[in-house]
Design a protein around this motif. Structure first.
Motif, PDB file in Angstrom:
ATOM      1  N   VAL A 118       0.853  -1.192   0.000  1.00 49.04           N
ATOM      2  CA  VAL A 118       0.000   0.000   0.000  1.00 49.04           C
ATOM      3  C   VAL A 118       0.888   1.241   0.000  1.00 49.04           C
ATOM      4  O   VAL A 118       1.848   1.325   0.761  1.00 49.04           O
ATOM      5  CB  VAL A 118      -0.943  -0.003   1.216  1.00 49.04           C
ATOM      6  CG1 VAL A 118      -1.741   1.288   1.290  1.00 49.04           C
ATOM      7  CG2 VAL A 118      -1.876  -1.206   1.148  1.00 49.04           C
ATOM      8  N   HIS A 119       0.565   2.214  -0.852  1.00 46.35           N
ATOM      9  CA  HIS A 119       1.379   3.428  -0.991  1.00 46.35           C
ATOM     10  C   HIS A 119       2.846   3.086  -1.290  1.00 46.35           C
ATOM     11  O   HIS A 119       3.769   3.685  -0.719  1.00 46.35           O
ATOM     12  CB  HIS A 119       1.295   4.303   0.260  1.00 46.35           C
ATOM     13  CG  HIS A 119      -0.059   4.910   0.487  1.00 46.35           C
ATOM     14  ND1 HIS A 119      -0.924   5.218  -0.547  1.00 46.35           N
ATOM     15  CD2 HIS A 119      -0.698   5.276   1.632  1.00 46.35           C
ATOM     16  CE1 HIS A 119      -2.037   5.734  -0.039  1.00 46.35           C
ATOM     17  NE2 HIS A 119      -1.928   5.781   1.279  1.00 46.35           N
ATOM     18  N   ASP A 120       3.044   2.109  -2.138  1.00 40.04           N
ATOM     19  CA  ASP A 120       4.393   1.700  -2.567  1.00 40.04           C
ATOM     20  C   ASP A 120       5.231   1.112  -1.437  1.00 40.04           C
ATOM     21  O   ASP A 120       6.461   1.042  -1.550  1.00 40.04           O
ATOM     22  CB  ASP A 120       5.151   2.876  -3.211  1.00 40.04           C
ATOM     23  CG  ASP A 120       4.461   3.394  -4.471  1.00 40.04           C
ATOM     24  OD1 ASP A 120       3.944   2.550  -5.228  1.00 40.04           O
ATOM     25  OD2 ASP A 120       4.439   4.618  -4.681  1.00 40.04           O
ATOM     26  N   ALA A 121       4.595   0.687  -0.345  1.00 39.39           N
ATOM     27  CA  ALA A 121       5.345  -0.012   0.702  1.00 39.39           C
ATOM     28  C   ALA A 121       5.845  -1.348   0.154  1.00 39.39           C
ATOM     29  O   ALA A 121       5.191  -1.969  -0.694  1.00 39.39           O
ATOM     30  CB  ALA A 121       4.456  -0.247   1.919  1.00 39.39           C
ATOM     31  N   PRO A 122       6.993  -1.817   0.621  1.00 41.54           N
ATOM     32  CA  PRO A 122       7.521  -3.096   0.125  1.00 41.54           C
ATOM     33  C   PRO A 122       6.561  -4.250   0.416  1.00 41.54           C
ATOM     34  O   PRO A 122       5.871  -4.258   1.438  1.00 41.54           O
ATOM     35  CB  PRO A 122       8.824  -3.269   0.911  1.00 41.54           C
ATOM     36  CG  PRO A 122       9.180  -1.912   1.403  1.00 41.54           C
ATOM     37  CD  PRO A 122       7.886  -1.193   1.606  1.00 41.54           C
ATOM     38  N   GLY A 123       6.552  -5.236  -0.481  1.00 40.67           N
ATOM     39  CA  GLY A 123       5.766  -6.442  -0.256  1.00 40.67           C
ATOM     40  C   GLY A 123       4.357  -6.355  -0.793  1.00 40.67           C
ATOM     41  O   GLY A 123       3.977  -5.416  -1.503  1.00 40.67           O
TER      42      GLY A 123
END
Length: 357
Positions: A118-123
């Motif tokens: 979400v929002h380019d968070a990893p994983g």
């Protein structure tokens, strides 16, 4: 020859009065709009100090928000937020902030993070099992214990819906979890899913034939989840894939046998159970009966019920009105929740400190 000048028409007293009234009305509207804008700004300001943080120590770094009370100097207790289902960001689209403020009034900081992906968070949160989510939560607690101004002996969990399978795992696995606030949880995934299906069908007054067809589709889906088949095989066999992606299918297959019974029975920390009486997602009566049966140590379980609240702890008539819910979310976000819910969160945390003292 000089061009004659055009004579000016004098305004009558009546015309001048009409003009003044028009300008007065416009000024009044401008004042009202300015006041409304100021009110909206005021309602969306919270007595919190928020800090964007990167939570490390787990499978992947987490992009989070650590919110501290503005008054005092700590050390503060900490409530770690465990999301429900879906692609939720750290503030839950600002939905969490009234809760954070209520907890801050009790002297507690809060920690929340964007779900992986979400929002380019990893994983990718859809790659997680419920045990993965519990491991992620415990890694966040270990990180938080080392942060300045946080009391490592007063850390607990708040979580909604799907978090009801995550938090008891985390609390069972680590003595760092000192309390659990469970909002609209279920005990058994399959039982919850069937309740949700039938409740939504009743809500829209589905016919017996439509209900039978929906149950049959659900049964075929569950049989496919239990089998060794893939999403592609299920789709090729004519399975109902409405709203399903291969990633969501894999998430459901990984987690659909979840049951919190053993983890709940092992809890030895205070538990605040919060339930809405108009919940279409979770059978609140079944959940309360399960928690009372399983959390048997005297004094640990407290139940807070809001008869007219939905799964989101919002009054049913508000949630059913897009206009009202949107207006309150913008103009008075604290009033979006069921009356007494925010106070209930603050009172529970305050009581923990009194109990400890």
């Amino acid at each position: 020859m000089e061009k004659p000048k055009t004579a000016k028409t004098a305004k009558t007293p009546r015309a001048r009065g009409k003009h003044r009234r028009l300008w007065g009305s416009l000024l009044a509207v401008a004042v009202l709009l300015a006041g409304a804008g100021g009110w909206v700004v005021y309602q969306n300001e919270y007595d919190l100090t928020e800090e964007r943080v990167t939570v490390t120590g787990g499978k992947q770094p987490l992009q989070g928000v650590l919110a501290r009370p503005t008054g005092g100097h700590g050390p503060y207790g900490l409530v770690v937020f465990v999301h429900g289902d879906g692609p939720v960001d750290a503030t839950h689209d600002t939905f969490y902030r009234p809760l954070w403020e209520a907890m801050a009034k009790a002297g507690y900081a809060t920690l929340s993070w964007d779900k992986p992906g979400v929002h380019d968070a990893p994983g990718n949160w859809l790659d997680q099992s419920l045990q993965d989510r519990a491991d992620e939560t415990l890694a966040a607690i270990r990180w938080a214990k080392a942060q300045p101004g946080i009391d490592p002996d007063r850390i607990g969990l708040w979580g909604a819906s799907q978090a009801g399978w995550v938090m008891p795992k985390a609390a069972r696995q680590s003595p760092d979890v000192k309390f659990v606030i469970a909002v609209g949880p279920a005990v058994n995934w399959l039982r919850q899913g069937r309740y949700n299906l039938l409740a939504e069908l009743r809500e829209r007054h589905a016919s017996p034939e439509e209900t039978a067809a929906a149950v049959a589709r659900s049964d075929r889906n569950l049989a496919a989840l239990r089998s060794a088949g893939t999403f592609e095989q299920y789709r090729a066999a004519g399975g109902d894939i409405e709203g399903l992606t291969p990633e969501r299918w894999a998430f459901n297959k990984r987690n659909h046998l979840a049951d919190a019974t053993e983890d709940l029975a092992a809890l030895r920390v205070p538990v605040q159970l919060v339930l809405g009486g108009r919940d279409l997602n979770v059978d609140s009566d079944d959940t309360e009966a399960g928690y009372r049966r399983l959390v048997t140590t005297p004094g640990l379980l407290r139940v807070l019920r809001f008869p007219d609240a939905t799964h989101n702890l919002v009054p049913k008539d508000v949630e059913d009105s897009e206009l009202r819910s949107t207006f309150l979310a913008v103009a008075a976000p604290r009033s979006l929740f069921a009356p007494g819910y925010l106070d209930g969160m603050r009172n529970f945390l305050t009581s923990l400190d009194h109990r400890k003292g």
